[in-house]
Design a protein around this motif. Sequence first.
Motif, PDB file in Angstrom:
ATOM      1  N   ILE A   1     -43.474 -24.599  22.225  1.00  0.00           N
ATOM      2  CA  ILE A   1     -43.724 -25.185  23.537  1.00  0.00           C
ATOM      3  C   ILE A   1     -44.109 -26.659  23.457  1.00  0.00           C
ATOM      4  CG2 ILE A   1     -45.045 -24.977  25.672  1.00  0.00           C
ATOM      5  CD1 ILE A   1     -42.996 -22.732  25.081  1.00  0.00           C
ATOM      6  N   PRO A   2     -45.011 -27.081  22.576  1.00  0.00           N
ATOM      7  CA  PRO A   2     -45.302 -28.516  22.485  1.00  0.00           C
ATOM      8  C   PRO A   2     -44.081 -29.353  22.129  1.00  0.00           C
ATOM      9  CG  PRO A   2     -46.998 -27.249  21.374  1.00  0.00           C
ATOM     10  CD  PRO A   2     -45.897 -26.288  21.693  1.00  0.00           C
ATOM     11  N   ILE A   3     -43.193 -28.800  21.297  1.00  0.00           N
ATOM     12  CA  ILE A   3     -41.977 -29.528  20.939  1.00  0.00           C
ATOM     13  C   ILE A   3     -41.087 -29.703  22.166  1.00  0.00           C
ATOM     14  CG2 ILE A   3     -39.894 -29.503  19.508  1.00  0.00           C
ATOM     15  CD1 ILE A   3     -41.473 -27.813  17.483  1.00  0.00           C
TER      16      ILE A   3
ATOM     17  N   VAL B   1     -35.472 -30.144  30.946  1.00  0.00           N
ATOM     18  CA  VAL B   1     -35.321 -30.325  29.497  1.00  0.00           C
ATOM     19  C   VAL B   1     -36.216 -29.346  28.750  1.00  0.00           C
ATOM     20  CG1 VAL B   1     -35.636 -31.929  27.572  1.00  0.00           C
ATOM     21  CG2 VAL B   1     -34.619 -32.727  29.714  1.00  0.00           C
ATOM     22  N   ILE B   2     -37.437 -29.151  29.224  1.00  0.00           N
ATOM     23  CA  ILE B   2     -38.347 -28.192  28.586  1.00  0.00           C
ATOM     24  C   ILE B   2     -37.719 -26.805  28.556  1.00  0.00           C
ATOM     25  CG2 ILE B   2     -40.533 -26.949  28.890  1.00  0.00           C
ATOM     26  CD1 ILE B   2     -41.717 -29.606  29.938  1.00  0.00           C
ATOM     27  N   VAL B   3     -37.168 -26.379  29.681  1.00  0.00           N
ATOM     28  CA  VAL B   3     -36.540 -25.062  29.753  1.00  0.00           C
ATOM     29  C   VAL B   3     -35.356 -24.973  28.794  1.00  0.00           C
ATOM     30  CG1 VAL B   3     -35.254 -23.490  31.251  1.00  0.00           C
ATOM     31  CG2 VAL B   3     -37.312 -24.623  32.108  1.00  0.00           C
ATOM     32  N   GLY B   4     -34.546 -26.029  28.755  1.00  0.00           N
ATOM     33  CA  GLY B   4     -33.391 -26.025  27.873  1.00  0.00           C
ATOM     34  C   GLY B   4     -33.767 -25.995  26.403  1.00  0.00           C
ATOM     35  N   VAL B   5     -34.730 -26.811  26.010  1.00  0.00           N
ATOM     36  CA  VAL B   5     -35.156 -26.841  24.607  1.00  0.00           C
ATOM     37  C   VAL B   5     -35.852 -25.544  24.238  1.00  0.00           C
ATOM     38  CG1 VAL B   5     -36.651 -28.024  22.952  1.00  0.00           C
ATOM     39  CG2 VAL B   5     -35.336 -29.361  24.603  1.00  0.00           C
ATOM     40  N   ARG B   6     -36.666 -25.022  25.150  1.00  0.00           N
ATOM     41  CA  ARG B   6     -37.360 -23.756  24.891  1.00  0.00           C
ATOM     42  C   ARG B   6     -36.367 -22.623  24.638  1.00  0.00           C
ATOM     43  NH1 ARG B   6     -40.778 -21.770  29.853  1.00  0.00           N
ATOM     44  NH2 ARG B   6     -38.660 -21.285  30.550  1.00  0.00           N
TER      45      ARG B   6
ATOM     46  N   ALA C   1     -42.599 -32.267  24.465  1.00  0.00           N
ATOM     47  CA  ALA C   1     -42.437 -33.637  23.964  1.00  0.00           C
ATOM     48  C   ALA C   1     -41.021 -34.146  24.223  1.00  0.00           C
ATOM     49  CB  ALA C   1     -42.760 -33.686  22.471  1.00  0.00           C
ATOM     50  N   VAL C   2     -40.031 -33.299  23.987  1.00  0.00           N
ATOM     51  CA  VAL C   2     -38.648 -33.716  24.249  1.00  0.00           C
ATOM     52  C   VAL C   2     -38.441 -33.951  25.740  1.00  0.00           C
ATOM     53  CG1 VAL C   2     -36.216 -33.062  24.059  1.00  0.00           C
ATOM     54  CG2 VAL C   2     -37.805 -32.497  22.212  1.00  0.00           C
ATOM     55  N   GLY C   3     -39.013 -33.075  26.569  1.00  0.00           N
ATOM     56  CA  GLY C   3     -38.921 -33.277  28.014  1.00  0.00           C
ATOM     57  C   GLY C   3     -39.527 -34.599  28.443  1.00  0.00           C
ATOM     58  N   ALA C   4     -40.670 -34.950  27.854  1.00  0.00           N
ATOM     59  CA  ALA C   4     -41.308 -36.229  28.170  1.00  0.00           C
ATOM     60  C   ALA C   4     -40.440 -37.399  27.722  1.00  0.00           C
ATOM     61  CB  ALA C   4     -42.677 -36.296  27.498  1.00  0.00           C
TER      62      ALA C   4
END
Length: 232
Positions: free
Chosen positions: A141-143, A126-131, A146-149
Amino acid sequence: MPVHVPDGFLNAPTSVATGLVAVAAVGLALRGARRELDDRTAPLAGLVAAFVFATQMVNFPVGAGTSGHLLGGALAAALVGPWTGVLVISVVLLVQALLFADGGLTALGTNITLMGVVGVGVGWLVIVGVRAVLPKRVASIPIAAAVGALVSVPAAATVFTLLFAVGGVADVSTGTVLAAMVGWHTVIGVGEALITGLVVGSVVATRPDLVYAARPVLSASTLELRPRGARA
């Protein structure tokens, strides 16, 4: 029912199967972590493990007598990388099981599978996708973290439900378990997202070069600032 599974929730065959998954995942993570860590970032892995360990010992109320704690998968993945994140969460769970009987030894493979494999893996994807869709800035990156979490916690709860459907020992319907697990862990995921976003944001604000998830963004910024025709 918690994602941090205690002894006796799942039958022996299911526990053995998740134990094999955990062993394989840790083995792969040991190899993958070599590509993620260097002399600068290796100490951060220890700090992340200590932070996750401490915060997992603190429960916060989410309502109706239910409490939750940080899983830490997305946080670890964002800061030190997915392979190292699996190792960090696995070490934390091992220490908790050995010294505090938190989760239990027979459930250790299940907990590593849920929090170390699913939590870290889903969180990182999810982090990679949102990034990829956010502006190429370190502030994104913090956003993304947070979405990944937020997504990783109910994902782990869903996988636990699947395991319970296969090898659960309690006389509770799968639908009831799914509704309870995903419902409450979505709320817990909100708390996880807040903590993860704040911690990653604090590190990014001071030392973005130490944050694994920020490396592609920093590399892109360096290339943009380099004069045309200059060699790498």
